[in-house]
Scaffold this active site. Structure first.
Site, PDB file in Angstrom:
ATOM      1  N   ARG A  88       0.985  -1.039   0.121  1.00  0.00           N
ATOM      2  CA  ARG A  88       0.138  -0.144   0.502  1.00  0.00           C
ATOM      3  C   ARG A  88       1.361   1.235  -0.011  1.00  0.00           C
ATOM      4  NH1 ARG A  88      -1.422  -0.417   6.190  1.00  0.00           N
ATOM      5  NH2 ARG A  88      -0.138   0.283   7.408  1.00  0.00           N
ATOM      6  N   GLY A  89       0.493   2.211   0.065  1.00  0.00           N
ATOM      7  CA  GLY A  89       1.127   3.693   0.964  1.00  0.00           C
ATOM      8  C   GLY A  89       1.597   3.906  -1.220  1.00  0.00           C
ATOM      9  N   TYR A 240      11.926   7.029  15.348  1.00  0.00           N
ATOM     10  CA  TYR A 240      11.781   7.310  13.745  1.00  0.00           C
ATOM     11  C   TYR A 240      13.019   7.979  12.653  1.00  0.00           C
ATOM     12  CZ  TYR A 240       9.233   7.835   9.158  1.00  0.00           C
ATOM     13  OH  TYR A 240       8.530   7.439   8.090  1.00  0.00           O
ATOM     14  N   THR A 275      -0.931   8.438   3.783  1.00  0.00           N
ATOM     15  CA  THR A 275      -1.221   7.032   4.219  1.00  0.00           C
ATOM     16  C   THR A 275      -1.728   6.343   4.675  1.00  0.00           C
ATOM     17  OG1 THR A 275       1.533   6.961   4.355  1.00  0.00           O
ATOM     18  CG2 THR A 275       0.979   7.012   2.157  1.00  0.00           C
TER      19      THR A 275
HETATM   20  N1  LIG Z   1       3.713   8.386   4.856  1.00  0.00           N
HETATM   21  C1  LIG Z   1       4.471   9.234   5.113  1.00  0.00           C
HETATM   22  O1  LIG Z   1       3.987  10.675   5.554  1.00  0.00           O
HETATM   23  C2  LIG Z   1       5.971   9.802   5.331  1.00  0.00           C
HETATM   24  C3  LIG Z   1       7.140  10.946   5.244  1.00  0.00           C
HETATM   25  C4  LIG Z   1       8.635  10.363   5.085  1.00  0.00           C
HETATM   26  C5  LIG Z   1       8.473   8.854   4.988  1.00  0.00           C
HETATM   27  N2  LIG Z   1       8.121   8.460   4.414  1.00  0.00           N
HETATM   28  C6  LIG Z   1       8.485   6.547   4.620  1.00  0.00           C
HETATM   29  O2  LIG Z   1       7.951   6.129   2.781  1.00  0.00           O
HETATM   30  C7  LIG Z   1       7.640   4.833   3.150  1.00  0.00           C
HETATM   31  C8  LIG Z   1       6.299   4.069   2.611  1.00  0.00           C
HETATM   32  O3  LIG Z   1       5.319   4.763   3.891  1.00  0.00           O
HETATM   33  P1  LIG Z   1       3.745   4.571   3.754  1.00  0.00           P
HETATM   34  O4  LIG Z   1       3.435   6.120   4.015  1.00  0.00           O
HETATM   35  O5  LIG Z   1       3.477   4.114   2.413  1.00  0.00           O
HETATM   36  O6  LIG Z   1       3.630   3.500   4.825  1.00  0.00           O
HETATM   37  P2  LIG Z   1       2.487   2.756   4.571  1.00  0.00           P
HETATM   38  O7  LIG Z   1       2.531   2.089   6.021  1.00  0.00           O
HETATM   39  O8  LIG Z   1       1.707   2.792   3.986  1.00  0.00           O
HETATM   40  O9  LIG Z   1       2.902   1.311   4.183  1.00  0.00           O
HETATM   41  C9  LIG Z   1       4.662   0.836   4.335  1.00  0.00           C
HETATM   42  C10 LIG Z   1       4.344  -1.191   4.308  1.00  0.00           C
HETATM   43  O10 LIG Z   1       5.754  -1.327   4.440  1.00  0.00           O
HETATM   44  C11 LIG Z   1       5.184  -2.545   5.405  1.00  0.00           C
HETATM   45  N3  LIG Z   1       6.214  -3.046   5.894  1.00  0.00           N
HETATM   46  C12 LIG Z   1       6.352  -2.506   7.266  1.00  0.00           C
HETATM   47  N4  LIG Z   1       7.374  -2.879   7.810  1.00  0.00           N
HETATM   48  C13 LIG Z   1       7.284  -4.051   6.744  1.00  0.00           C
HETATM   49  C14 LIG Z   1       8.277  -5.422   7.184  1.00  0.00           C
HETATM   50  N5  LIG Z   1       9.198  -5.224   8.925  1.00  0.00           N
HETATM   51  N6  LIG Z   1       8.834  -6.111   5.962  1.00  0.00           N
HETATM   52  C15 LIG Z   1       7.595  -6.060   4.966  1.00  0.00           C
HETATM   53  N7  LIG Z   1       7.281  -4.943   4.890  1.00  0.00           N
HETATM   54  C16 LIG Z   1       6.832  -4.296   5.859  1.00  0.00           C
HETATM   55  C17 LIG Z   1       3.552  -2.539   5.266  1.00  0.00           C
HETATM   56  O11 LIG Z   1       3.301  -3.540   5.692  1.00  0.00           O
HETATM   57  C18 LIG Z   1       2.904  -1.256   4.677  1.00  0.00           C
HETATM   58  O12 LIG Z   1       2.616  -2.491   3.761  1.00  0.00           O
HETATM   59  C19 LIG Z   1       8.195   4.154   4.281  1.00  0.00           C
HETATM   60  O13 LIG Z   1       9.905   4.098   4.786  1.00  0.00           O
HETATM   61  C20 LIG Z   1       7.981   5.964   5.371  1.00  0.00           C
HETATM   62  O14 LIG Z   1       9.258   5.938   6.745  1.00  0.00           O
HETATM   63  C21 LIG Z   1       6.321   7.905   4.553  1.00  0.00           C
END
Ligand SMILES: NC(=O)c1ccc[n+]([C@@H]2O[C@H](COP(=O)([O-])OP(=O)(O)OC[C@H]3O[C@@H](n4cnc5c(N)ncnc54)[C@H](O)[C@@H]3O)[C@@H](O)[C@H]2O)c1
Length: 355
Positions: A88-89, A240, A275
């Site tokens: 997702r995301g 984080y 997300t």
């Molecule tokens: N959403 C934000 O505002 C934001 C901002 C900056 C950075 N990010 C980064 O973007 C990336 C994606 O985040 P997102 O917002 O899409 O989050 P999300 O929670 O929607 O998706 C993260 C996905 O990673 C998977 N995941 C987590 N730990 C795991 C593991 N140990 N093994 C396999 N899969 C695993 C989860 O199951 C999930 O599907 C991350 O690295 C996050 O830190 C997000």
């Protein structure tokens, strides 16, 4: 179809072949430059091929982004990509946008609970299957692999299987992560280590499991996903922020080590993105807290958007996953051949407030 069209189509499917052809032409043109500056100007509009009558070295084909070709910053035909956290995301958006631009994509995700030190609801196997269908809708090969990025053995087994089935691995995106909000002094020991283990060690595990397949072929694109929270301190989310700062050090070190194998290593740096990781009241309350606003009771998403949008150069409260994925496509493309050890921020304007 004419011969010219056929050639151009097959080049489109094989970026390496197209680049090789250009370099042969470029080498000939560079020699020609000594005789005719005009001929070279047509071949390489930006390049100088001679200095004081001496030829200037021309890089080999795998050490340049190649000729100016419309769309070269998004062309991924014939590439095989692995994206972690793709159920997702942002991971899903990157996986689907890779497929939209011609890559076969393997979506890897735990698709289940990760840790109690995670505020977001777990992703599901159904979501992973949806990502696979979205990739296939672009006519690309795809599969979902349920694996945990904390488990190096599982990642190595996945890498071996993918290499056997698809013949190679060109691109890996280390995107999987969790986030946890709790004051530093209130954290249980395991709550600190779980976030670091998942986000930082998980990213290192991903690079260490997949890069050997790239070293063998002397080609690769590694993209890690950090965060603007890796650029500044984050109140009540130290684990984080520390994990995301660490990812920069990891990325730059890997870029130093792997450049000799023609492997680039870069980071995509999102700002706040809509997300499951972020869209819950506690996180949004923290995000408007940065603006000095104190909500009166429950904070609605609209209220959070409005408060943040007022402070953002591009007037948005947050960006969408599909705003992030084009940066990953560029870094994976041949146009980014000479980009490594770098970061691309996609923030809606938060970047203008930090170094
Ligand atoms: N959403 C934000 O505002 C934001 C901002 C900056 C950075 N990010 C980064 O973007 C990336 C994606 O985040 P997102 O917002 O899409 O989050 P999300 O929670 O929607 O998706 C993260 C996905 O990673 C998977 N995941 C987590 N730990 C795991 C593991 N140990 N093994 C396999 N899969 C695993 C989860 O199951 C999930 O599907 C991350 O690295 C996050 O830190 C997000």
């Amino acid at each position: 179809m004419t011969t010219k069209e056929r050639n151009s189509d097959s080049d489109h499917d094989d970026p390496d072949r197209s680049r090789r052809k250009w370099m042969v032409g470029g080498g000939v043109a560079a020699a020609g430059m000594l005789l005719s500056g005009v001929a070279q100007a047509q071949k390489s509009p930006g390049g100088a091929a001679a200095m004081d009558g001496l030829p200037v070295p021309v890089p080999p084909a795998d050490k340049t982004a190649g000729p100016i070709v419309a769309g070269r910053d998004s062309r991924l035909q014939g590439r095989v990509a692995v994206v972690t956290g793709a159920a997702r995301g942002i991971g899903r958006a990157i996986a689907v946008e890779f497929a939209a631009n011609g890559a076969d994509v393997i979506a890897l995700d735990i698709s289940g609970p990760v840790s109690t030190a995670s505020d977001a609801a777990p992703a599901t196997p159904q979501e992973l299957a949806e990502t696979v269908s979205m990739i296939q809708a672009y006519g690309r090969r795809a599969e979902g692999i349920r694996a945990d990025v904390r488990d190096p053995g599982a990642l190595r087994a996945a890498a071996n299987r993918i290499e056997q089935r698809y013949g190679k691995i060109d691109i890996v995106v280390a995107n999987a992560a969790i986030q946890y909000w709790k004051p530093l002094l209130d954290l249980q020991d395991t709550e600190w280590t779980d976030v670091i283990d998942n986000n930082l060690n998980g990213t290192a595990n991903t690079i260490r499991a997949f890069a050997p397949m790239m070293v063998k072929r002397n080609y690769g694109r590694i993209i890690v996903v950090s965060s603007m929270q890796g650029r500044h301190g984050t109140k009540d989310a130290a684990s984080y922020a520390a994990s995301k700062w660490g990812i920069f050090g990891l990325m730059k070190s890997a870029a130093l080590e792997l450049g000799r194998y023609n492997i680039t290593v870069n980071a995509v740096v999102p700002g706040l993105v809509a997300t499951a990781l972020t869209l819950y009241e506690k996180r949004l309350t923290e995000s408007v807290g940065e603006t000095g606003y104190k909500p009166n009771g429950f904070l609605t998403p609209q209220e959070a958007w409005d408060r943040r949008a007022a402070t953002m150069p591009l007037g948005v409260g947050w960006v969408q996953p599909e705003d992030i994925s084009p940066a990953a496509v560029y870094l994976a493309s041949d146009a980014a051949a000479m980009v490594t050890g770098s970061e691309i921020e996609v923030t809606g304007g938060d970047s203008a407030k930090s170094l």
